[in-house]
Design a protein around this motif. Structure first.
Motif, PDB file in Angstrom:
ATOM      1  N   THR A   1       0.802  -1.221   0.000  1.00 41.83           N
ATOM      2  CA  THR A   1       0.000   0.000   0.000  1.00 41.83           C
ATOM      3  C   THR A   1       0.834   1.269   0.000  1.00 41.83           C
ATOM      4  O   THR A   1       0.304   2.359   0.096  1.00 41.83           O
ATOM      5  CB  THR A   1      -0.930   0.015   1.238  1.00 41.83           C
ATOM      6  OG1 THR A   1      -0.122  -0.049   2.408  1.00 41.83           O
ATOM      7  CG2 THR A   1      -1.904  -1.152   1.196  1.00 41.83           C
ATOM      8  N   ALA A   2       2.142   1.113  -0.096  1.00 43.87           N
ATOM      9  CA  ALA A   2       3.048   2.263  -0.067  1.00 43.87           C
ATOM     10  C   ALA A   2       4.226   1.981  -1.004  1.00 43.87           C
ATOM     11  O   ALA A   2       4.392   0.859  -1.467  1.00 43.87           O
ATOM     12  CB  ALA A   2       3.535   2.501   1.361  1.00 43.87           C
ATOM     13  N   PRO A   3       5.041   2.992  -1.277  1.00 48.94           N
ATOM     14  CA  PRO A   3       6.205   2.772  -2.156  1.00 48.94           C
ATOM     15  C   PRO A   3       7.127   1.682  -1.613  1.00 48.94           C
ATOM     16  O   PRO A   3       7.293   1.535  -0.404  1.00 48.94           O
ATOM     17  CB  PRO A   3       6.915   4.123  -2.152  1.00 48.94           C
ATOM     18  CG  PRO A   3       5.858   5.117  -1.786  1.00 48.94           C
ATOM     19  CD  PRO A   3       4.940   4.385  -0.851  1.00 48.94           C
TER      20      PRO A   3
ATOM     21  N   ALA B   1       4.430   5.957   4.547  1.00 51.79           N
ATOM     22  CA  ALA B   1       3.783   6.713   3.470  1.00 51.79           C
ATOM     23  C   ALA B   1       2.406   6.175   3.095  1.00 51.79           C
ATOM     24  O   ALA B   1       1.796   6.662   2.146  1.00 51.79           O
ATOM     25  CB  ALA B   1       4.680   6.722   2.233  1.00 51.79           C
ATOM     26  N   THR B   2       1.896   5.208   3.828  1.00 54.02           N
ATOM     27  CA  THR B   2       0.613   4.598   3.483  1.00 54.02           C
ATOM     28  C   THR B   2      -0.512   5.633   3.413  1.00 54.02           C
ATOM     29  O   THR B   2      -1.284   5.659   2.458  1.00 54.02           O
ATOM     30  CB  THR B   2       0.258   3.472   4.478  1.00 54.02           C
ATOM     31  OG1 THR B   2       1.307   2.497   4.439  1.00 54.02           O
ATOM     32  CG2 THR B   2      -1.057   2.815   4.128  1.00 54.02           C
TER      33      THR B   2
ATOM     34  N   THR C   1       0.014   7.938   0.422  1.00 53.31           N
ATOM     35  CA  THR C   1      -0.289   7.212  -0.809  1.00 53.31           C
ATOM     36  C   THR C   1      -1.795   7.125  -1.027  1.00 53.31           C
ATOM     37  O   THR C   1      -2.287   7.355  -2.138  1.00 53.31           O
ATOM     38  CB  THR C   1       0.342   5.803  -0.754  1.00 53.31           C
ATOM     39  OG1 THR C   1       1.748   5.938  -0.567  1.00 53.31           O
ATOM     40  CG2 THR C   1       0.084   5.034  -2.019  1.00 53.31           C
ATOM     41  N   SER C   2      -2.533   6.820   0.015  1.00 51.97           N
ATOM     42  CA  SER C   2      -4.000   6.748  -0.089  1.00 51.97           C
ATOM     43  C   SER C   2      -4.595   8.098  -0.471  1.00 51.97           C
ATOM     44  O   SER C   2      -5.480   8.179  -1.329  1.00 51.97           O
ATOM     45  CB  SER C   2      -4.613   6.276   1.225  1.00 51.97           C
ATOM     46  OG  SER C   2      -4.253   4.958   1.491  1.00 51.97           O
TER      47      SER C   2
ATOM     48  N   ARG D   1      -3.965   8.816  -4.144  1.00 52.72           N
ATOM     49  CA  ARG D   1      -4.842   8.010  -5.004  1.00 52.72           C
ATOM     50  C   ARG D   1      -6.280   8.536  -4.988  1.00 52.72           C
ATOM     51  O   ARG D   1      -6.929   8.616  -6.020  1.00 52.72           O
ATOM     52  CB  ARG D   1      -4.808   6.549  -4.565  1.00 52.72           C
ATOM     53  CG  ARG D   1      -3.533   5.851  -4.947  1.00 52.72           C
ATOM     54  CD  ARG D   1      -3.575   4.378  -4.597  1.00 52.72           C
ATOM     55  NE  ARG D   1      -2.284   3.782  -4.859  1.00 52.72           N
ATOM     56  CZ  ARG D   1      -1.692   2.908  -4.077  1.00 52.72           C
ATOM     57  NH1 ARG D   1      -2.275   2.492  -2.982  1.00 52.72           N
ATOM     58  NH2 ARG D   1      -0.510   2.422  -4.384  1.00 52.72           N
TER      59      ARG D   1
ATOM     60  N   SER E   1      -1.216   9.595  -9.259  1.00 54.30           N
ATOM     61  CA  SER E   1      -0.488   8.338  -9.288  1.00 54.30           C
ATOM     62  C   SER E   1       1.005   8.638  -9.333  1.00 54.30           C
ATOM     63  O   SER E   1       1.438   9.563 -10.027  1.00 54.30           O
ATOM     64  CB  SER E   1      -0.897   7.480 -10.485  1.00 54.30           C
ATOM     65  OG  SER E   1      -0.624   8.150 -11.689  1.00 54.30           O
ATOM     66  N   LEU E   2       1.758   7.874  -8.590  1.00 57.21           N
ATOM     67  CA  LEU E   2       3.201   8.059  -8.518  1.00 57.21           C
ATOM     68  C   LEU E   2       3.813   7.687  -9.862  1.00 57.21           C
ATOM     69  O   LEU E   2       3.579   6.598 -10.383  1.00 57.21           O
ATOM     70  CB  LEU E   2       3.782   7.172  -7.419  1.00 57.21           C
ATOM     71  CG  LEU E   2       5.274   7.288  -7.149  1.00 57.21           C
ATOM     72  CD1 LEU E   2       5.610   8.685  -6.633  1.00 57.21           C
ATOM     73  CD2 LEU E   2       5.707   6.236  -6.151  1.00 57.21           C
TER      74      LEU E   2
END
Length: 139
Positions: A4-6, A103-104, A107-108, A111, A116-117
């Motif tokens: 869920t994270a990088p 970073a979860t 990241t959420s 999104r 988007s990364l």
């Protein structure tokens, strides 16, 4: 495996094949703090005679095996072969694949905002120091 994270792959060379217990202790601390989630890890050593040995975390000391749990399969024998070719006899490399769980939430949020990364680059501390020195000279 749900990520869920990088995720990052870290390669660290040890010129004299000396792994220290402090490394495992710090990885455990980071994992327990929720900063990272170790997905896979292995160590590669090239002996003086050119032969190569490697060890997956699951086969290592109990604390390390517990940290990684069931290896994700992200690191395998072909990774060992690719690294071992360039490794100096007597040296070792530690390979670590980890998720930046800190970073979860970010990241959420990205999104959910439709983002988007597209790239992520680790900047070495030496590069930051060099840039800071140049900026200081200009001031």
């Amino acid at each position: 495996m749900k990520v869920t994270a990088p995720v990052e792959l870290l390669l660290v060379e040890f010129p004299h094949s000396e792994f220290k217990g402090e490394i495992v202790a710090e990885l455990v601390r980071l994992s327990e703090a929720g900063t990272i989630n170790v997905l896979d890890m292995l160590a590669i050593r090239k002996n003086e005679d050119g032969s190569v040995e490697w060890l997956e975390a699951a086969d290592a000391a109990s604390e390390l095996a517990e940290l990684v749990g069931e290896p994700s399969g992200l690191l395998a024998e072909d990774d060992v072969e690719a690294i071992a070719d360039d490794l100096t006899p007597g040296a070792a490399v530690g390979m670590l694949v980890f998720e930046h769980t800190w970073a979860t939430g970010l990241t959420s949020a990205l999104r959910e905002a439709g983002g988007s990364l597209i790239d992520m680059t680790t900047v070495p501390p030496a590069a930051i120091e060099e840039l800071a020195a140049v900026i200081a000279e200009e001031d």
